[in-house]
Design an enzyme around this catalytic site. Structure first.
Site, PDB file in Angstrom:
ATOM      1  N   LYS A  97      21.764   1.645  32.171  1.00  0.00           N
ATOM      2  CA  LYS A  97      21.229   0.961  31.581  1.00  0.00           C
ATOM      3  C   LYS A  97      20.712   1.396  30.118  1.00  0.00           C
ATOM      4  CE  LYS A  97      19.300  -1.718  29.337  1.00  0.00           C
ATOM      5  NZ  LYS A  97      18.260  -1.349  28.262  1.00  0.00           N
ATOM      6  N   GLU A 175      10.353   1.773  40.382  1.00  0.00           N
ATOM      7  CA  GLU A 175       9.714   3.066  39.695  1.00  0.00           C
ATOM      8  C   GLU A 175       9.024   2.579  38.480  1.00  0.00           C
ATOM      9  OE1 GLU A 175       9.222   5.648  40.874  1.00  0.00           O
ATOM     10  OE2 GLU A 175      10.430   5.689  42.030  1.00  0.00           O
ATOM     11  N   CYS A 209       4.297   7.669  32.597  1.00  0.00           N
ATOM     12  CA  CYS A 209       3.657   6.479  33.976  1.00  0.00           C
ATOM     13  C   CYS A 209       2.711   7.312  34.569  1.00  0.00           C
ATOM     14  CB  CYS A 209       5.216   6.183  34.421  1.00  0.00           C
ATOM     15  SG  CYS A 209       6.189   7.330  35.357  1.00  0.00           S
ATOM     16  N   GLU A 307      -2.219  -0.050  31.451  1.00  0.00           N
ATOM     17  CA  GLU A 307      -1.948   1.510  31.369  1.00  0.00           C
ATOM     18  C   GLU A 307      -1.911   1.413  29.421  1.00  0.00           C
ATOM     19  OE1 GLU A 307       2.332   0.912  31.779  1.00  0.00           O
ATOM     20  OE2 GLU A 307       2.795   3.894  32.530  1.00  0.00           O
TER      21      GLU A 307
HETATM   22  P1  NAD Z   1      10.078  -1.518  29.491  1.00  0.00           P
HETATM   23  O1  NAD Z   1      10.417  -2.054  31.266  1.00  0.00           O
HETATM   24  O2  NAD Z   1      10.506  -2.209  28.540  1.00  0.00           O
HETATM   25  O3  NAD Z   1      12.211  -1.299  29.556  1.00  0.00           O
HETATM   26  C1  NAD Z   1      12.797  -0.320  30.567  1.00  0.00           C
HETATM   27  C2  NAD Z   1      14.042  -0.598  30.448  1.00  0.00           C
HETATM   28  O4  NAD Z   1      14.569  -2.220  30.871  1.00  0.00           O
HETATM   29  C3  NAD Z   1      14.798  -0.128  29.039  1.00  0.00           C
HETATM   30  O5  NAD Z   1      16.060   0.344  29.550  1.00  0.00           O
HETATM   31  C4  NAD Z   1      14.853  -1.490  28.396  1.00  0.00           C
HETATM   32  O6  NAD Z   1      16.311  -1.789  27.863  1.00  0.00           O
HETATM   33  C5  NAD Z   1      15.284  -2.730  30.156  1.00  0.00           C
HETATM   34  N1  NAD Z   1      14.455  -4.112  29.388  1.00  0.00           N
HETATM   35  C6  NAD Z   1      14.012  -4.643  28.894  1.00  0.00           C
HETATM   36  N2  NAD Z   1      12.936  -5.892  29.739  1.00  0.00           N
HETATM   37  C7  NAD Z   1      14.486  -6.131  30.097  1.00  0.00           C
HETATM   38  C8  NAD Z   1      15.063  -7.715  30.491  1.00  0.00           C
HETATM   39  N3  NAD Z   1      14.739  -8.405  30.350  1.00  0.00           N
HETATM   40  N4  NAD Z   1      16.431  -7.001  31.513  1.00  0.00           N
HETATM   41  C9  NAD Z   1      16.830  -5.742  31.732  1.00  0.00           C
HETATM   42  N5  NAD Z   1      16.083  -4.869  31.499  1.00  0.00           N
HETATM   43  C10 NAD Z   1      15.510  -4.624  30.613  1.00  0.00           C
HETATM   44  O7  NAD Z   1       9.801  -0.222  29.702  1.00  0.00           O
HETATM   45  P2  NAD Z   1       9.251   0.995  28.520  1.00  0.00           P
HETATM   46  O8  NAD Z   1       9.156   0.503  27.534  1.00  0.00           O
HETATM   47  O9  NAD Z   1      10.954   1.584  28.411  1.00  0.00           O
HETATM   48  O10 NAD Z   1       8.992   2.413  29.466  1.00  0.00           O
HETATM   49  C11 NAD Z   1       7.188   1.808  29.862  1.00  0.00           C
HETATM   50  C12 NAD Z   1       7.098   1.647  31.075  1.00  0.00           C
HETATM   51  O11 NAD Z   1       8.168   2.608  31.717  1.00  0.00           O
HETATM   52  C13 NAD Z   1       5.878   1.962  31.399  1.00  0.00           C
HETATM   53  O12 NAD Z   1       5.074   0.675  32.392  1.00  0.00           O
HETATM   54  C14 NAD Z   1       6.184   3.435  31.924  1.00  0.00           C
HETATM   55  O13 NAD Z   1       4.838   3.801  33.120  1.00  0.00           O
HETATM   56  C15 NAD Z   1       6.877   3.209  32.740  1.00  0.00           C
HETATM   57  N6  NAD Z   1       7.927   4.328  33.920  1.00  0.00           N
HETATM   58  C16 NAD Z   1       7.491   4.311  34.925  1.00  0.00           C
HETATM   59  C17 NAD Z   1       8.215   5.250  35.123  1.00  0.00           C
HETATM   60  C18 NAD Z   1       7.779   5.379  37.044  1.00  0.00           C
HETATM   61  O14 NAD Z   1       9.116   7.005  37.844  1.00  0.00           O
HETATM   62  N7  NAD Z   1       7.248   5.123  37.577  1.00  0.00           N
HETATM   63  C19 NAD Z   1       8.557   6.628  34.594  1.00  0.00           C
HETATM   64  C20 NAD Z   1       8.318   6.167  33.066  1.00  0.00           C
HETATM   65  C21 NAD Z   1       8.071   5.574  32.936  1.00  0.00           C
END
Ligand code: NAD
Length: 404
Positions: A97, A175, A209, A307
């Site tokens: 997803k 993550e 991240c 962040e």
């Molecule tokens: P996000 O949490 O908004 O989205 C991540 C995923 O979750 C996307 O596929 C999104 O569509 C989905 N999502 C969003 N709301 C949801 C819900 N209510 N139910 C189910 N799925 C849902 O994050 P983002 O903005 O895409 O990415 C940035 C964040 O990701 C930052 O906080 C960053 O630090 C983190 N990140 C962490 C790592 C790691 O390995 N720790 C790597 C990359 C990014």
């Protein structure tokens, strides 16, 4: 890899990542497939000594089952392959997803997976719109058919999905977000530290991240470090991400640009001083934010608590090692931490004291496919990468045979 250029361009179109970094992401993404393809040969069980005569005891590795992989936009290829590589190696079918910001990279990977001979139904992609994402997420998290959910994204969404997985007690890996400290001690090589800070802070326009979020500089080297940092930041080339000369592209969306803007304004209101940048580069487009440096940053500012996920280097000062470590650990997050020091004793002490899942010592580009990636505290649960990442998709079953 045969499709590297097309994939890189797709990442740049969708995420605004500068093309040369997109190419690097394809290399990085492919490394998880090749490493796990090799490691699949080494999935083993164990025959234990039996403590009871006439019995044999075995430990058998089996795939956990269907794995749902929920991924973010900031590495639209590599965050998928870092999960799908070990999942497929373990023998799991996957349902990816992707983020609604970057669905096409995911679909391209699926097409290549099918071309490469992965049978239909093993590598699946479900895209979602902003409105439908929560219900798609809930379906995957609460389905009994899905036995493992691996999520990379924000801490808020990770907590929500973890709670939704409780009803079916499935395996969960998270993550999540970070708030990485970068400490520069008096004994550090300052040129090296500036180079490390630049790579860690401004890669992907500050949207990773494990990006440095807080730069903590020991008072004795503060002025030299800041002067050299400002000089390096002022030279960063911002522009069309397809231009080979561009080092900084646009931010992902308006909300991201507003967040950086709010962090800058909040810091300045609370007493920080901006030395460079601090506003959008409107002439390039409204999502371009100028690479920025703020000094005199303190603990109560938003930039130190959250962040920023953008090109703002926030510099704080500390007096001694103990204070530096206390400041570095003063966050509920614990993904990555970095420090520069020339003192071997200090290197041991600080690496052990940092409450982060990954530590970079005199180095900030620390990730690779054969080692782990993962956080402590509210930055995550479980590990990705290397043989530890593969174990996340395997069940270890105990088999006891009697009557022998
Ligand atoms: P996000 O949490 O908004 O989205 C991540 C995923 O979750 C996307 O596929 C999104 O569509 C989905 N999502 C969003 N709301 C949801 C819900 N209510 N139910 C189910 N799925 C849902 O994050 P983002 O903005 O895409 O990415 C940035 C964040 O990701 C930052 O906080 C960053 O630090 C983190 N990140 C962490 C790592 C790691 O390995 N720790 C790597 C990359 C990014």
């Amino acid at each position: 890899m045969a499709n590297k250029e097309e994939l890189a361009k797709l990442i740049t179109v969708e995420a605004g990542k500068v093309l040369r970094e997109s190419r690097g992401e394809v290399d990085y993404g492919a490394s998880f497939i090749s490493w796990n393809a090799e490691e699949a040969k080494r999935i083993e069980g164990e025959v234990l000594s039996s403590l009871v005569p006439g019995r044999r005891t075995l430990l058998v590795s089996q795939p956990v089952g269907v794995a749902a992989l929920v991924t973010p936009w900031n590495f639209p290829v590599a965050m998928i392959t870092r999960k799908a590589g070990p999942a497929l190696a373990a023998g799991c079918a996957v349902v990816v997803k992707p983020s609604e910001e970057t669905p096409f990279s995911a679909l391209a990977i699926a097409e290549l997976a099918h071309e490469a001979g992965i049978p239909p139904g093993v590598f699946n992609v479900v895209t979602s719109s902003r409105d439908s994402t929560p219900s798609v997420g809930t379906t995957l998290a609460s389905s009994d058919l899905v036995r493992k959910l691996s999520f990379t994204g924000s801490t808020t969404v990770g907590k929500l999905l973890m709670a939704q997985c409780a009803s079916t007690v499935k395996k969960v890996s998270l993550e999540l977000g970070g708030n990485a400290p970068l400490l520069i001690f008096n004994s550090a090589d300052i040129d090296q530290a500036v180079a490390g800070a630049m790579a860690s802070k401004f890669r992907n326009t500050g949207q990773t991240c494990i990006c440095t979020n807080r730069i903590l500089v020991q008072r004795g080297v503060h002025d030299e470090f800041v002067e050299k940092l400002v000089s390096a930041v002022s030279k960063l080339v911002q522009g069309n991400p397809f231009d080979e000369s561009s080092q900084q592209g646009p931010l992902i969306n308006e909300a991201a640009a507003q967040k950086v803007e709010n962090h800058v304004n909040d810091a300045v209101e609370k007493g920080a001083e901006l030395l460079v940048g601090g506003a959008r580069a409107e002439e390039l487009g409204s999502l371009f934010f100028r690479p920025s440096v703020a000094v005199g940053v303190s603990g109560e500012m938003r930039v130190t608590c959250e962040e920023t996920f953008g090109p703002l280097a926030a510099v704080m000062t500390f007096d001694d090692e103990e204070e530096g470590i206390t400041m570095a650990n003063a966050t509920p997050f614990g993904l990555a931490g970095y420090f520069y020091s020339g003192d071997p004793g200090q290197i041991w002490r600080v690496s052990e004291a940092l409450e982060t899942g990954m530590v970079g010592v005199n180095e900030t580009m620390i990730t690779s496919e054969n080692t782990i990636f993962g956080g402590m505290k509210q930055s995550g649960l479980g590990k990705e990468g290397g043989r530890y990442g593969l174990r996340e998709y395997l069940e270890t079953k105990f088999v006891c045979m009697g009557g022998i």
